[in-house]
Design a protein around this motif. Sequence first.
Motif, PDB file in Angstrom:
ATOM      1  N   GLY A 154     -25.728 -10.397  57.695  1.00  0.00           N
ATOM      2  CA  GLY A 154     -25.461 -11.700  58.289  1.00  0.00           C
ATOM      3  C   GLY A 154     -24.774 -11.678  59.642  1.00  0.00           C
ATOM      4  O   GLY A 154     -24.777 -12.681  60.348  1.00  0.00           O
ATOM      5  N   ILE A 155     -24.172 -10.541  60.022  1.00  0.00           N
ATOM      6  CA  ILE A 155     -23.487 -10.491  61.323  1.00  0.00           C
ATOM      7  C   ILE A 155     -24.140  -9.530  62.310  1.00  0.00           C
ATOM      8  O   ILE A 155     -23.650  -9.373  63.430  1.00  0.00           O
ATOM      9  CB  ILE A 155     -21.986 -10.145  61.169  1.00  0.00           C
ATOM     10  CG1 ILE A 155     -21.777  -8.746  60.602  1.00  0.00           C
ATOM     11  CG2 ILE A 155     -21.274 -11.219  60.371  1.00  0.00           C
ATOM     12  CD1 ILE A 155     -20.360  -8.234  60.718  1.00  0.00           C
ATOM     13  N   LEU A 156     -25.247  -8.898  61.919  1.00  0.00           N
ATOM     14  CA  LEU A 156     -25.879  -7.905  62.800  1.00  0.00           C
ATOM     15  C   LEU A 156     -26.243  -8.475  64.167  1.00  0.00           C
ATOM     16  O   LEU A 156     -26.003  -7.841  65.197  1.00  0.00           O
ATOM     17  CB  LEU A 156     -27.118  -7.299  62.134  1.00  0.00           C
ATOM     18  CG  LEU A 156     -26.846  -6.337  60.987  1.00  0.00           C
ATOM     19  CD1 LEU A 156     -28.155  -5.914  60.325  1.00  0.00           C
ATOM     20  CD2 LEU A 156     -26.055  -5.128  61.462  1.00  0.00           C
ATOM     21  N   LEU A 157     -26.836  -9.657  64.195  1.00  0.00           N
ATOM     22  CA  LEU A 157     -27.227 -10.248  65.477  1.00  0.00           C
ATOM     23  C   LEU A 157     -26.015 -10.575  66.337  1.00  0.00           C
ATOM     24  O   LEU A 157     -26.030 -10.379  67.549  1.00  0.00           O
ATOM     25  CB  LEU A 157     -28.078 -11.493  65.273  1.00  0.00           C
ATOM     26  CG  LEU A 157     -29.475 -11.241  64.697  1.00  0.00           C
ATOM     27  CD1 LEU A 157     -30.199 -12.558  64.444  1.00  0.00           C
ATOM     28  CD2 LEU A 157     -30.292 -10.349  65.614  1.00  0.00           C
ATOM     29  N   HIS A 158     -24.946 -11.064  65.713  1.00  0.00           N
ATOM     30  CA  HIS A 158     -23.718 -11.364  66.464  1.00  0.00           C
ATOM     31  C   HIS A 158     -23.121 -10.086  67.045  1.00  0.00           C
ATOM     32  O   HIS A 158     -22.691 -10.061  68.199  1.00  0.00           O
ATOM     33  CB  HIS A 158     -22.684 -12.047  65.572  1.00  0.00           C
ATOM     34  CG  HIS A 158     -23.114 -13.379  65.036  1.00  0.00           C
ATOM     35  ND1 HIS A 158     -23.403 -14.452  65.859  1.00  0.00           N
ATOM     36  CD2 HIS A 158     -23.297 -13.812  63.777  1.00  0.00           C
ATOM     37  CE1 HIS A 158     -23.749 -15.485  65.119  1.00  0.00           C
ATOM     38  NE2 HIS A 158     -23.699 -15.118  63.850  1.00  0.00           N
TER      39      HIS A 158
END
Length: 166
Positions: A154-158
């Motif tokens: 859930g935080i990879l793109l951020h």
Amino acid sequence: MGSSSAVWTPPPSGSMKLNFDAGWAGPRGQGFGLVVRDDKGAFQVAASHYEDHRSDPLVAEALSFRWALKLAAEWNLDNLVIVSDCQQLVTAFHQCHSFPSLQQILLDCQQLFSSFNCCSFLFECRKTNVVAHALAAESHLYHDCAWWGDPPVGILLHLAADLPDL
């Protein structure tokens, strides 16, 4: 590392940066999130915590700070730059007695903070704290989790968007 920066910036060489945040999570709860990265921007650890109630936003930020400090101490992290996107919390921490409603939480934070050999607590704008914010907002999905080495999907793109141009 001032508040004028619009992107995540790495800490000084040899240090790690711990970003944390509190936010509404799920239909009625609040969540806390934190992420620790090294001086090259490499992911070290992230964590999330969910509570099935909501506090006043400043109280939630203070509770999140105390939670983050407890984890950092538990994990024996040191040489930390700790960052919040809540200017009022940073001010309150440095002027604890001016905020009676937060005084006990902040005294706990000061005691935890003093256990680190090298540590600073700074304000940075919200745009530099998107990873911790995402973890807080999605904490109802994770509850109490910590991820070492490999971040949650859930935080990879951020994280990728935050990579510094070194």
